[in-house]
Write an enzyme that holds these catalytic residues in place. Structure first.
Site, PDB file in Angstrom:
ATOM      1  CG  HIS A  12      30.231  43.948  37.972  1.00  0.00           C
ATOM      2  ND1 HIS A  12      30.168  45.288  38.223  1.00  0.00           N
ATOM      3  CD2 HIS A  12      31.038  43.437  38.936  1.00  0.00           C
ATOM      4  CE1 HIS A  12      30.899  45.587  39.294  1.00  0.00           C
ATOM      5  NE2 HIS A  12      31.440  44.486  39.735  1.00  0.00           N
ATOM      6  CG  HIS A  59      36.789  44.512  39.903  1.00  0.00           C
ATOM      7  ND1 HIS A  59      36.038  44.975  38.855  1.00  0.00           N
ATOM      8  CD2 HIS A  59      35.901  44.083  40.825  1.00  0.00           C
ATOM      9  CE1 HIS A  59      34.746  44.828  39.133  1.00  0.00           C
ATOM     10  NE2 HIS A  59      34.635  44.296  40.319  1.00  0.00           N
ATOM     11  CG  HIS A 193      29.868  39.455  46.205  1.00  0.00           C
ATOM     12  ND1 HIS A 193      29.201  40.645  46.106  1.00  0.00           N
ATOM     13  CD2 HIS A 193      31.023  39.630  45.495  1.00  0.00           C
ATOM     14  CE1 HIS A 193      29.903  41.498  45.369  1.00  0.00           C
ATOM     15  NE2 HIS A 193      31.021  40.902  44.996  1.00  0.00           N
ATOM     16  CD  GLU A 240      31.248  44.705  43.441  1.00  0.00           C
ATOM     17  OE1 GLU A 240      32.407  44.523  43.092  1.00  0.00           O
ATOM     18  OE2 GLU A 240      30.322  43.945  43.094  1.00  0.00           O
TER      19      GLU A 240
END
Lengths: 280, 132
Positions: A12, A59, A193, A240
């Site tokens: 996302h 976030h 990431h 995530e």
């Protein structure tokens, strides 16, 4: 009864949404990504569920250090795209499905998954970018949405096994809903990431590929990963991917892999998408 | 006490209880930039706006200097720091590049990602790095 028809995993990355919002999808940097998303969109066009449970994370937008629950269900009628520091995305309002959301919440809590409940929740890129991935730029999102927000930022995050079991419990809850509804479930975030620290920019295609392979044929293997496995191998923010385990837990043991796409890079992230159809 | 075996992962700042406590006010300041009124107040007078949060002098200076790696060392989390680089109307790769060691410009960081990213091999473990 209500029935889960399929699941999707997708990253996302906010840059993906920004590229669409700012009309940059034809630029050389973005073109291969959006080309790879065409089959995702074609499949979604033919398989629009009444309701989609979107497993995502906030976030530091609606939740932060002052109050962050492990699992939160959004039970509101509608959810506004949030201002996360650069103004809200100009995308449609996200319409909820309070009846099913409450039914799932009640079932989960009575089965010992102690969900927090949000009656007011602005949703950030974690939820709206996957909608853009699936449905491009419509005037109205074609599916109603139940946001399921997972803490993946503040250690300790829920374990990968707990996430999978939550998915299994969601499936049982959905199937006990009396109305005939088709339901989709998306796990979002990832793939490898790391955004922060001296090691920023680390990616791990081998890990991501194994994770997607396991998702299809050996989902239990993805529940045996530890927090440190994710942090070390997939980068600090790669954890995530535990949210993909919620999605997978809600599907049947055997699934049909409809489509898979993997692309490096989107900003500082390895982009992955996978569509899995239930076989029973 | 939990064994924090992720402490062995090099160049990585996990938002655990240690950073939570150290960086609470710093992260709450960063989070405040979600609101347009707060962004306007911060833009008008950064020093004065920072006075309204209980930051240490070091944290305050790191924010004013946009020393992103220092901010992480002082308890900030990267998702919270994202709000500051966005406030500056810069792409996040500017911040990622500043945190990376050795530091990189936007173009250098972008080029590393286009070439497949930072390799995982050699970047898994402090112990492994020490032992070559």
């Amino acid at each position: 009864m209500a029935r889960i028809i399929a699941g999707m995993g997708t990253s996302h990355v906010p840059g993906l949404g920004a590229a669409m919002d700012n009309g940059k999808t034809g630029e050389p940097y973005w073109q291969p990504l959006f080309k790879g998303l065409e089959p995702v969109r074609a499949w979604h066009k033919d398989n629009i569920p009444d309701v989609t449970i979107i497993v995502y994370n906030d976030h530091a937008t609606s939740y932060s250090l002052d109050n962050y629950s492990t699992f939160t269900m959004g039970v509101a009628e509608e959810f506004m795209p949030a201002d996360e520091g650069w103004g809200p995305r100009q995308v449609p309002m996200v319409m909820g499905h309070p009846e099913l959301a409450w039914h799932i919440t009640e079932n989960l809590i009575l089965n010992e998954f102690d969900m927090a409940v949000a009656g007011s929740l602005d949703v950030d890129h974690g939820l709206t970018v996957p909608l853009s991935v699936a449905y491009d730029q419509p005037d109205v999102w074609p599916t109603k949405v139940i946001p399921l927000c997972v803490n993946v930022i503040q250690y300790p995050q829920p374990t990968p096994l707990r996430c999978y079991k939550l998915g299994q419990a969601i499936r049982r809850a959905v199937e006990s809903f009396p109305e005939d509804l088709s339901v989709g479930i998306w796990g979002t975030g990832g793939m490898s990431h790391q955004l922060g620290g001296e090691r920023a920019g680390v990616l791990n295609p081998e890990f991501d590929t194994a994770f997607m392979n396991n998702l299809v044929s050996d989902p239990a293997a993805n529940t045996r990963l530890t927090h440190t496995d994710f942090i070390r191998e997939a980068g600090c923010e790669g954890i995530e991917m535990i949210m993909w385990n919620v999605m997978r837990g809600a599907l049947s043991d055997n699934v049909n892999e409809i489509y898979r796409f993997y692309h490096i890079p989107v900003s500082a992230t390895a982009y992955g998408a996978i569509i899995l159809e239930n076989t029973d | 006490m939990t064994i924090r075996d992720y402490d062995d992962v090099p160049g990585t700042y996990v938002l655990d209880s240690r950073n939570y406590r150290k960086g609470y006010h710093l992260n709450m300041f960063l989070m405040s930039l979600n609101k347009s009124e707060a962004r306007a107040a911060f833009a008008a007078d950064e020093t004065a706006y920072l006075q309204t949060y209980k930051l240490t002098a070091e944290q305050r200076q790191a924010v004013l200097d946009r020393e992103y790696l220092r901010m992480l060392q002082l308890g900030a989390n990267v998702y919270y720091a994202f709000k500051l680089v966005s406030h500056d109307k810069q792409p996040p790769q500017v911040m990622y590049g500043k945190m990376a060691q050795p530091a990189m410009s936007f173009d250098e960081f972008q080029a590393m990602m286009m070439a497949g990213g930072r390799p995982i091999d050699g970047n898994r473990s402090k112990k492994e790095q020490l032992n070559g």
